[in-house]
Design a protein around this motif. Structure first.
Motif, PDB file in Angstrom:
ATOM      1  N   GLU A  45      10.159  31.539  43.096  1.00 30.46           N
ATOM      2  CA  GLU A  45       9.867  32.354  44.282  1.00 30.46           C
ATOM      3  C   GLU A  45      10.138  31.568  45.564  1.00 30.46           C
ATOM      4  OE1 GLU A  45       8.870  35.499  44.794  1.00 30.46           O
ATOM      5  OE2 GLU A  45       8.630  36.092  42.702  1.00 30.46           O
ATOM      6  N   ILE A  46       9.714  30.314  45.588  1.00 32.69           N
ATOM      7  CA  ILE A  46       9.887  29.503  46.796  1.00 32.69           C
ATOM      8  C   ILE A  46      11.331  29.045  46.942  1.00 32.69           C
ATOM      9  CG2 ILE A  46       9.269  27.304  47.879  1.00 32.69           C
ATOM     10  CD1 ILE A  46       6.463  27.663  46.674  1.00 32.69           C
ATOM     11  N   GLY A  47      11.931  28.600  45.830  1.00 24.10           N
ATOM     12  CA  GLY A  47      13.266  28.006  45.887  1.00 24.10           C
ATOM     13  C   GLY A  47      14.383  29.001  46.070  1.00 24.10           C
ATOM     14  N   TYR A  48      14.326  30.101  45.344  1.00 23.17           N
ATOM     15  CA  TYR A  48      15.439  31.041  45.369  1.00 23.17           C
ATOM     16  C   TYR A  48      15.134  32.300  46.156  1.00 23.17           C
ATOM     17  CZ  TYR A  48      17.063  27.939  41.730  1.00 23.17           C
ATOM     18  OH  TYR A  48      17.440  26.831  41.034  1.00 23.17           O
ATOM     19  N   GLY A  49      13.883  32.711  46.162  1.00 27.48           N
ATOM     20  CA  GLY A  49      13.525  33.931  46.861  1.00 27.48           C
ATOM     21  C   GLY A  49      13.111  33.700  48.301  1.00 27.48           C
ATOM     22  N   TYR A  50      12.911  32.425  48.672  1.00 23.65           N
ATOM     23  CA  TYR A  50      12.437  32.085  50.022  1.00 23.65           C
ATOM     24  C   TYR A  50      11.197  32.903  50.378  1.00 23.65           C
ATOM     25  CZ  TYR A  50      16.784  29.527  50.654  1.00 23.65           C
ATOM     26  OH  TYR A  50      17.805  28.638  50.514  1.00 23.65           O
ATOM     27  N   THR A  51      10.343  33.124  49.396  1.00 22.76           N
ATOM     28  CA  THR A  51       9.137  33.920  49.574  1.00 22.76           C
ATOM     29  C   THR A  51       8.055  33.062  50.221  1.00 22.76           C
ATOM     30  OG1 THR A  51       9.726  35.041  47.523  1.00 22.76           O
ATOM     31  CG2 THR A  51       7.512  35.415  48.366  1.00 22.76           C
ATOM     32  N   PRO A  52       7.346  33.584  51.213  1.00 18.14           N
ATOM     33  CA  PRO A  52       6.231  32.826  51.791  1.00 18.14           C
ATOM     34  C   PRO A  52       5.184  32.508  50.709  1.00 18.14           C
ATOM     35  CG  PRO A  52       6.753  34.732  53.135  1.00 18.14           C
ATOM     36  CD  PRO A  52       7.564  34.858  51.884  1.00 18.14           C
ATOM     37  N   LEU A  53       4.527  31.381  50.860  1.00 21.00           N
ATOM     38  CA  LEU A  53       3.620  30.871  49.838  1.00 21.00           C
ATOM     39  C   LEU A  53       2.524  31.858  49.433  1.00 21.00           C
ATOM     40  CD1 LEU A  53       3.025  28.504  48.003  1.00 21.00           C
ATOM     41  CD2 LEU A  53       1.726  27.469  49.857  1.00 21.00           C
ATOM     42  N   PRO A  54       1.812  32.495  50.365  1.00 25.33           N
ATOM     43  CA  PRO A  54       0.764  33.430  49.926  1.00 25.33           C
ATOM     44  C   PRO A  54       1.312  34.604  49.105  1.00 25.33           C
ATOM     45  CG  PRO A  54       0.464  32.891  52.231  1.00 25.33           C
ATOM     46  CD  PRO A  54       1.784  32.310  51.815  1.00 25.33           C
ATOM     47  N   GLU A  55       2.437  35.133  49.537  1.00 26.19           N
ATOM     48  CA  GLU A  55       3.043  36.243  48.805  1.00 26.19           C
ATOM     49  C   GLU A  55       3.546  35.784  47.439  1.00 26.19           C
ATOM     50  OE1 GLU A  55       6.820  39.277  49.255  1.00 26.19           O
ATOM     51  OE2 GLU A  55       5.984  38.365  51.062  1.00 26.19           O
ATOM     52  N   ALA A  56       4.130  34.581  47.377  1.00 26.43           N
ATOM     53  CA  ALA A  56       4.609  34.044  46.102  1.00 26.43           C
ATOM     54  C   ALA A  56       3.452  33.831  45.134  1.00 26.43           C
ATOM     55  CB  ALA A  56       5.354  32.734  46.343  1.00 26.43           C
ATOM     56  N   LEU A  57       2.344  33.300  45.637  1.00 27.09           N
ATOM     57  CA  LEU A  57       1.172  33.102  44.778  1.00 27.09           C
ATOM     58  C   LEU A  57       0.628  34.433  44.274  1.00 27.09           C
ATOM     59  CD1 LEU A  57      -0.769  30.244  46.582  1.00 27.09           C
ATOM     60  CD2 LEU A  57       0.156  30.183  44.266  1.00 27.09           C
ATOM     61  N   SER A  58       0.635  35.446  45.123  1.00 21.95           N
ATOM     62  CA  SER A  58       0.159  36.770  44.710  1.00 21.95           C
ATOM     63  C   SER A  58       1.039  37.353  43.611  1.00 21.95           C
ATOM     64  CB  SER A  58       0.131  37.721  45.896  1.00 21.95           C
ATOM     65  OG  SER A  58      -0.778  37.275  46.861  1.00 21.95           O
ATOM     66  N   ARG A  59       2.340  37.188  43.745  1.00 19.89           N
ATOM     67  CA  ARG A  59       3.261  37.698  42.732  1.00 19.89           C
ATOM     68  C   ARG A  59       3.069  36.975  41.399  1.00 19.89           C
ATOM     69  NH1 ARG A  59       9.074  38.271  45.844  1.00 19.89           N
ATOM     70  NH2 ARG A  59       8.423  39.892  47.321  1.00 19.89           N
ATOM     71  N   VAL A  60       2.921  35.661  41.470  1.00 24.93           N
ATOM     72  CA  VAL A  60       2.739  34.886  40.245  1.00 24.93           C
ATOM     73  C   VAL A  60       1.404  35.233  39.596  1.00 24.93           C
ATOM     74  CG1 VAL A  60       2.408  32.546  39.362  1.00 24.93           C
ATOM     75  CG2 VAL A  60       4.256  33.010  40.955  1.00 24.93           C
ATOM     76  N   ALA A  61       0.368  35.386  40.406  1.00 23.69           N
ATOM     77  CA  ALA A  61      -0.960  35.732  39.873  1.00 23.69           C
ATOM     78  C   ALA A  61      -0.940  37.085  39.184  1.00 23.69           C
ATOM     79  CB  ALA A  61      -1.997  35.707  40.985  1.00 23.69           C
ATOM     80  N   ALA A  62      -0.125  38.004  39.681  1.00 24.57           N
ATOM     81  CA  ALA A  62      -0.040  39.326  39.067  1.00 24.57           C
ATOM     82  C   ALA A  62       0.560  39.268  37.667  1.00 24.57           C
ATOM     83  CB  ALA A  62       0.790  40.257  39.949  1.00 24.57           C
TER      84      ALA A  62
END
Length: 172
Positions: A45-62
């Motif tokens: 999410e961080i490396g390829y999607g350039y997703t902000p950290l809170p949003e990336a954590l939410s996606r992974v937690a889901a």
């Protein structure tokens, strides 16, 4: 009659304690593997999607199960709610709150604490390196946890039953 009921209750309690400890040995490798895969998804999410950290954590937690999902979601919620906490404080609070609910031991929790001090505080490449390092540490701990599971799972079941039987023998 009462004595027989007491004996049965002591045997059941000892057996349940043994089985609960065995379940803890079985949960630890699963949770370590799930956490390592979650960190791998976070890296993507961080490396390829350039997703902000809170949003990336939410996606992974889901995509993970409890209690690992709550441990990952709590810092993201703290940042998104605007409570004023920085990421590191939210991460530490999450580990303190949800760490005891997991089967993780002190080395794994320490590795996660170190990761939390880096995430959100450095550039993307540095975060990716630390995520990869944390994954490797968790996977190494997983192999040790599998060994512990193979070694101690049956033993803890048997000890629960045998200790309950010993208590019954001493009481009767």
């Amino acid at each position: 009659m009462i004595k027989a009921a007491g004996v049965v209750l002591v045997l059941i309690a000892g057996t349940l304690i043994g089985f609960m400890q065995a379940a803890r040995f079985a949960r630890r490798p699963k949770q370590l593997r799930e956490l390592a895969h979650g960190l791998q998804r976070l890296e993507t999410e961080i490396g390829y999607g350039y997703t902000p950290l809170p949003e990336a954590l939410s996606r992974v937690a889901a995509q993970t199960s409890e209690p690992v999902a709550s441990m990952l979601l709590a810092p993201a919620d703290a940042i998104m709610s605007g409570s004023g906490d920085d990421f590191q404080a939210g991460w530490e609070a999450s580990i303190r709150a949800y760490g005891p609910r997991t089967a993780l031991k002190a080395p794994e929790l320490a590795s996660l604490r170190r990761l939390g001090s880096i995430l959100g505080m450095s550039d993307r490449e540095d975060q990716l390196k630390h995520l990869k390092l944390a994954q490797q540490q968790l996977l190494a701990e997983e192999s040790g946890a599998r060994d512990d599971q193979a070694r101690y799972e049956k033993l803890s079941r048997a000890l629960g039953i045998l200790l309950a039987a010993l208590v019954v023998i001493l009481i009767v």
